[in-house]
Structure formats: C-alpha cells, structure tokens
Design a protein around this motif. Structure first.
Motif, mmCIF file in Angstrom:
data_model
loop_
_atom_site.group_PDB
_atom_site.id
_atom_site.type_symbol
_atom_site.label_atom_id
_atom_site.label_comp_id
_atom_site.label_asym_id
_atom_site.label_seq_id
_atom_site.Cartn_x
_atom_site.Cartn_y
_atom_site.Cartn_z
ATOM 1 N N ARG A 272 0.699 -1.195 0.300
ATOM 2 C CA ARG A 272 -0.015 0.107 0.253
ATOM 3 C C ARG A 272 0.821 1.837 -0.002
ATOM 4 N NH1 ARG A 272 -3.954 0.992 4.753
ATOM 5 N NH2 ARG A 272 -3.370 -2.289 4.911
ATOM 6 N N TYR A 273 1.492 1.127 0.935
ATOM 7 C CA TYR A 273 3.268 2.432 0.784
ATOM 8 C C TYR A 273 4.012 2.265 0.306
ATOM 9 C CZ TYR A 273 -1.209 3.553 3.792
ATOM 10 O OH TYR A 273 -2.021 4.399 4.914
ATOM 11 N N THR A 274 4.374 2.335 -1.003
ATOM 12 C CA THR A 274 5.538 1.957 -1.564
ATOM 13 C C THR A 274 6.592 3.018 -1.490
ATOM 14 O OG1 THR A 274 4.027 1.051 -3.019
ATOM 15 C CG2 THR A 274 6.825 0.927 -3.672
ATOM 16 N N GLY A 275 6.293 4.620 -1.953
ATOM 17 C CA GLY A 275 6.826 5.607 -1.949
ATOM 18 C C GLY A 275 7.302 6.182 -0.926
ATOM 19 N N GLY A 276 6.643 5.647 0.841
ATOM 20 C CA GLY A 276 7.247 6.148 1.472
ATOM 21 C C GLY A 276 8.894 5.084 2.229
ATOM 22 N N ALA A 277 8.771 4.361 1.563
ATOM 23 C CA ALA A 277 10.106 2.901 1.674
ATOM 24 C C ALA A 277 11.073 4.025 0.566
ATOM 25 C CB ALA A 277 9.886 2.241 1.216
ATOM 26 N N ILE A 278 10.732 4.563 -0.592
ATOM 27 C CA ILE A 278 11.693 5.132 -1.667
ATOM 28 C C ILE A 278 12.167 6.341 -0.989
ATOM 29 C CG2 ILE A 278 11.999 6.349 -3.923
ATOM 30 C CD1 ILE A 278 9.534 4.774 -4.839
ATOM 31 N N LEU A 279 11.004 7.093 -0.058
ATOM 32 C CA LEU A 279 11.594 8.355 0.324
ATOM 33 C C LEU A 279 12.589 8.028 1.643
ATOM 34 C CD1 LEU A 279 8.361 9.650 0.455
ATOM 35 C CD2 LEU A 279 10.192 10.854 -1.065
ATOM 36 N N THR A 280 12.662 7.285 2.386
ATOM 37 C CA THR A 280 12.841 7.310 3.873
ATOM 38 C C THR A 280 14.521 6.820 2.962
ATOM 39 O OG1 THR A 280 11.349 6.133 4.454
ATOM 40 C CG2 THR A 280 13.327 6.097 5.167
ATOM 41 N N GLY A 281 14.482 5.799 1.856
ATOM 42 C CA GLY A 281 15.605 5.263 1.601
ATOM 43 C C GLY A 281 16.530 6.882 0.283
ATOM 44 N N LEU A 282 15.920 7.770 0.333
ATOM 45 C CA LEU A 282 15.925 8.455 -0.740
ATOM 46 C C LEU A 282 17.058 9.234 0.718
ATOM 47 C CD1 LEU A 282 14.741 9.189 -3.359
ATOM 48 C CD2 LEU A 282 16.595 8.603 -3.387
ATOM 49 N N GLY A 283 16.547 9.696 1.504
ATOM 50 C CA GLY A 283 17.362 10.825 2.547
ATOM 51 C C GLY A 283 18.135 9.494 3.062
ATOM 52 N N ALA A 284 18.528 8.793 3.711
ATOM 53 C CA ALA A 284 19.135 7.655 3.764
ATOM 54 C C ALA A 284 20.330 8.008 2.832
ATOM 55 C CB ALA A 284 19.285 6.305 4.375
ATOM 56 N N ARG A 285 21.103 8.205 1.770
ATOM 57 C CA ARG A 285 21.318 7.816 0.876
ATOM 58 C C ARG A 285 22.727 9.048 1.019
ATOM 59 N NH1 ARG A 285 19.398 8.801 -5.085
ATOM 60 N NH2 ARG A 285 19.830 6.348 -5.665
#
Ligand code: NPW
Ligand code: ADP
Ligand code: K
Length: 524
Positions: A272-285
């Motif tokens: 259901r919430y894919t975007g949240g995972a991507i944004l978290t990954g980009l913050g970590a990057r």
C-alpha cells in the motif's frame, strides 16, 4: 563537537553562546535580579535596551516610508521600554502617537510617560486615534504577563490585529505566555518580535508562532556569568548552525571503507505504501552512509531497486495485505550486522512481528510512523524498558499522544511534553512540528528555524532515512546520540528552507526535499 554539559562553551563567541540559551520567565527574572544587584541601574538598562530597539526600528521602517508610528504602552517595564522607544523615535523626526489604556503604571514607566507627554507626544487611552499610523510598537506586556488580557486591553489587541499595518512586539507578543507560548485569550499578532536579552521559551513553542512573526534577539550584554549562575545546569537549548555543523559533514579517514562508514538497515514500506520506503531510502542516501540495506515486502523490491541502485534491497515474505510478514535477511546476516536500524515508514500495523524482532536487537533503533503505532499497541514504556540499546522515537503530535497518553499534552506545552516522554521512556524523543523539539533524559534541543513548506506528506520519511544514516555513522565514530539527532533535524529543515527559497513554499514535495539535502552541506 559541542559540549552537552554546558550551552556556554568558552571556545565559542558570545553571540554563539547567547543564541543557544533559552529561558523561562522566572529564570529571566533571576538573571535580571543579579544584574540589578550587581549595581546596574534599572533605568540605565531600560535606556540601553530601548535604544537598541529604536535603532532596529529605524533600519526596518525608515521615516521616509513610515512617517508615523503608534506605540502601545502597558503598565510594567515592557511599557517603559516602549515609552523610551517613543521618545527616541520622536527625536529622530517620526510622528509618534501613544496608546496607554492603564491608569496605574510602575514608577519608572510612569516617569517615562510623564516626560513623553511633556514633549507634546499625544497619549490616548483608546486605539482609534492611532488608526493612521504606518507601524505599531507593542509594549503592552513582556515576561511579566501572568493572566489573560482583560477589558479594555483585549479589545484593543483584537482591534490592532484587524488592521493591516506591521507590528513590532517588544520581547514577546503581548498576550503570549512566556513559557508555554499559549495565547491567553487573545494576543498581538506581530510582524516582528524583538526578544530582549535571551530567548524566551514560549517563542519556540508551536502554538505561539502565528503571533511571533519574524523573531530576532536583541542582545543587551547580559554577563555570561549571570546566565551561568542562574542556569547552573542548563537543560534546554536552541540548535544553532554552529552547534549543528559541529558534527557535520561527518569526517572520513582517507583509508576508510564502506563498512566503517556505517551500515544502516531500513525496514519500511508495504504494497500500500511504496513511496514512503523510497523517500526514506533517499533520505538515507543523502546522509553519506557507507552501506544501505532496505527490507521491504518482496512484491515492491523491483520498485526500490530502480530508485536506489546502490542499496541492497532485501525482499521479505509478505502478509495477505502486503505488509512485511517476517524479516528474511541474506545468508550470514543478522541484525548484529548493522550499525543502526530504522523502522516504520509505510510499514502498516500488520507488520507487528517485525517490530517485536527489532526491539530485541542490541542495535540503535529509530522508530517512526507505523513503527510508533505498533509500539503504542505493545505498550510504550514496558517495551522500551526491555531494550538493551538506544532507541530514537520520531513522533508528530498525534503519534506522540498515542505513545504517551498519560504525559503532558504536546498541544499545551511541547517542550514539557517531550521532556517528560524522554524521562519516562529513556528513549531519545524527537517531537516533530514547526519547532521540532528533541529530548533525552537530561537535555532538550529545539530547532528554531524551519519552514511550513515541510508540512507535506512524506517529509517525515525523509527525516527518518537521514537520521538513520547519520546514526549508523555516528555509532562507528562515537558521536553522542542526542547531538546527531539534533544535527539531523537541523539539516532536514535547512533543506526545506533552501528548497522553499528556490521553488516557493508550494514547491517542496518530499522527493524535491531529498534533492536539497546535499546543498545544505555545500552552503555551510
Ligand atoms: N527591568 C528592566 O529594565 C528591563 C526590563 N525589560 C523589559 O521589562 C519587561 C518585564 O517587565 P515587567 O516585569 O514590569 O513586566 P511586564 O511584562 O511589562 O508587565 C507586567 C505588568 O503588567 C501587570 N499585568 C500582568 N498581567 C496583566 C494582565 N493580564 N492585565 C493587566 N495587567 C497585567 C502587572 O501588574 P500586576 O497587576 O500583576 O501587579 C505588571 O505591572 C520585559 O518583558 C522587557 O520588556 C527588559 O528590557 C530588560 C531590561
Ligand atoms: N509547519 C511546519 N513548519 C516546519 N516544519 C514542519 C511543519 N509541519 C511539519 N513539519 C515537518 O515536516 C515533517 C513531517 O513529518 P510527518 O508528520 O512524519 O510526515 P510524513 O509521515 O507524511 O512523512 C517533520 O519533520 C516536521 O517537523
Ligand atoms: K510586548
């Protein structure tokens, strides 16, 4: 690196020392009492302070464009300050009109009122005669306000707020509680607030911000020794650029390798919430973390791999609803392989077993979003008491109330609330908001500068990733946890400010925010 034992490290400038200090009304009274006991005449201090205020008003509101200034005068020394400002601006050629709806004034204030009248400056009890003024100075109440405004002052304040001219509040917008920032029935909506001497805590509380406008500190040379005498062990501090970048960018040895630069495990996302995972990954990057692993439900693994090619995406078995059912780490890997774990964005509460598993690990853990909601279901305090390693919780006010239903309500006093939560739980608690407040068991840091551009879905996910990446690195470099959390909050909001400057407040979606993180490091 800054020293948490003291906000007044003697290695920094006076400006830096002063700008970290935050005081309550009582602490300010005690500091003033020491200055007066030392021999400084009260009237001389009032002259000095008001002279600085007048100079700033002349800079901001030159007579050529703002020929007439209305001055609102209260019964105490806030009113006294305003009267001295009135006199000084009069001598600079401004047309001054005073409104003083009080018959009983403190002695020094009464004396200044008498002199102002003797100069021919008109003084009225009503506000209407001031209607044509181009700017107002609000000197009704400062840190001496102890109860709600009563008639006729409340009506005067309401009337002033309906007019469109700029208002400069002296010390605090009149009507704001000095410590909690609460609006006591009604308060002046200032364009600028000139906070005198030291930052009052109420100006850093979200509930005051609609009234404070642009806040700036007018430093009137309070001796550092008097501050230190009153704030023996200062508990609450403002994050400054200097305190934040004391740890950033994290230094690298020329011979380092990726596993020495921190290995972060993110556990996030659902069908259901894919975007949240991507944004978290980009913050970590953007944190520069050496190695990034991201555990997500198997079905969304391709999406994550496409967005974050450098990360190791760990596809996990999923529930019927598309949440992670169990952690399935690569062979020869367990939770001890990581320097930090961040868990929560986009997880859904169906991922409850995951939280139980990470709670048992001995790694620093950052919990956000559904990670917090599951923790609340499990019982916040008893669950955290079983932890062997540090935990950072990053709730907004709603999540905070679910986590800590029996503590201070964050909508009435965010700083007291975050402090109580950290004391009860032993965790580092970062209470998100316009003025994010971060506490551990001993100290509170407040982020004094941000932008409402960040009030947008997904910007918290970016913070979680950034924070996770920094903590993973800080662990390997032995940087204290609270320092790195405060630096992360500052970095995140500065990126929002830079992005809003380039793209307006409407242009800062969470993905754009991730693209501005590195620019903050470049410009500091
Ligand atoms: N000392 C100095 O030289 C310096 C002082 N500074 C300046 O002094 C300010 C603090 O001055 P302050 O202590 O006189 O308090 P202030 O806020 O002016 O008003 C309190 C008065 O209001 C009254 N009152 C309270 N609530 C009320 C209500 N709801 N409705 C009606 N009345 C109410 C209360 O009287 P009460 O009836 O409670 O006896 C009291 O008389 C500070 O903010 C800064 O501007 C700084 O520049 C540094 C140098
Ligand atoms: N008015 C505001 N001013 C400044 N920052 C804000 C404001 N509102 C929200 N923020 C920041 O934006 C982020 C929002 O996080 P969160 O509520 O978790 O959103 P999401 O879960 O959608 O990512 C937090 O870092 C918060 O401090
Ligand atoms: K005021």
């Amino acid at each position: 690196m800054f020293n948490l034992e003291s906000p007044l490290p003697n290695t920094t400038t006076r400006h830096e020392q002063i700008s970290r200090v935050v005081v309550t009304a009582q602490q300010m009274r005690d500091i003033e009492a020491r200055i007066f006991a030392g021999g400084m005449p009260v009237a001389a201090l009032m002259e000095k302070v008001a002279g600085l205020i007048a100079r700033r008003i002349i800079e901001l509101y030159p007579r050529s464009h703002f020929p007439c200034i209305g001055i609102l005068v209260g019964p105490g020394h806030n009113g006294g300050d305003a009267l001295v400002v009135a006199r000084e601006l009069h001598f600079q050629g401004y047309d001054i009109v005073v409104c003083c709806p009080f018959s009983k004034l403190k002695d020094l204030t009464a004396q200044n009122a008498q002199y102002v009248k003797s100069l021919g400056i008109p003084v009225y009890e009503a506000l209407e005669p001031l209607a044509k003024c181009a700017v107002f100075v609000d000197g009704l109440f400062g840190f001496g306000l102890e109860r709600s405004l009563a008639s006729p002052v409340d009506r005067i304040v309401d009337q002033l707020n309906e007019w469109s001219q700029p208002v400069v509040s002296i010390d605090l917008p009149s009507g704001i509680h000095t410590d909690t920032g609460e609006v006591l029935e009604t308060a002046v909506q200032a364009t600028q607030t000139f906070c005198l001497g030291l930052w009052k805590i109420g100006l850093l509380q979200d509930q005051a911000l609609d009234y404070v406008g642009q806040a700036e500190l007018i430093d009137f040379d309070i001796p550092i020794a008097d501050i230190q005498a009153v704030l023996e062990s200062p508990k609450i501090q403002r994050i400054t650029p200097q305190s934040a970048i004391a740890t950033l960018p994290l230094k690298r040895s020329p011979v380092t390798h990726k596993y020495k630069q921190g290995h972060l495990l993110l556990i996030c996302g659902s069908r259901r919430y894919t975007g949240g995972a991507i944004l978290t990954g980009l913050g970590a990057r953007a944190s520069g973390v050496g190695m990034l692993s991201i555990a997500v439900p198997e079905s969304i693994k391709p999406l994550l791999s496409a967005q974050l090619p450098e990360a190791l995406i760990v596809g996990c078995p999923e529930t019927a609803s598309g949440a992670i059912a169990q952690l399935q780490l690569p062979e020869k890997t367990d939770l001890r392989s990581f320097d930090a774990i961040a868990c929560g964005p986009g997880l859904t509460v169906d991922a409850k077993p995951i939280l139980q598993e990470v709670m048992n690990s001995d790694r620093p853990l950052i919990l956000d979003a559904d990670g917090l909601n599951i923790l609340a279901q499990m019982g916040t305090i008893p669950t955290l008491q079983r932890r062997q390693a540090p935990t950072v919780l990053t709730p907004h006010a709603g999540e905070f109330k679910r986590l800590f239903p029996d503590t201070v309500d964050p909508t009435s006093d965010r700083i007291a609330a975050v402090r109580a939560a950290a004391a009860q739980s032993g965790a580092v608690v970062l209470l998100k908001g316009a003025r994010t407040a971060i506490a551990d068991i001993d100290y509170v840091w407040i982020n004094p500068e941000s932008t409402p551009a960040l009030a947008r879905g997904g910007s918290g996910d970016v913070l979680t990733g950034l924070l996770g990446g920094l903590i993973a690195q800080a662990t390997t470099k032995h940087i204290p946890l609270l320092e790195i959390v405060a630096s992360a909050a500052w970095w995140h909001s500065q990126a929002g400010i830079l992005a809003a400057r380039d793209r307006t407040e409407m242009g800062v979606d969470a993905f754009t925010l991730t693209q501005y993180l590195i620019s903050v490091m470049r410009s500091n």
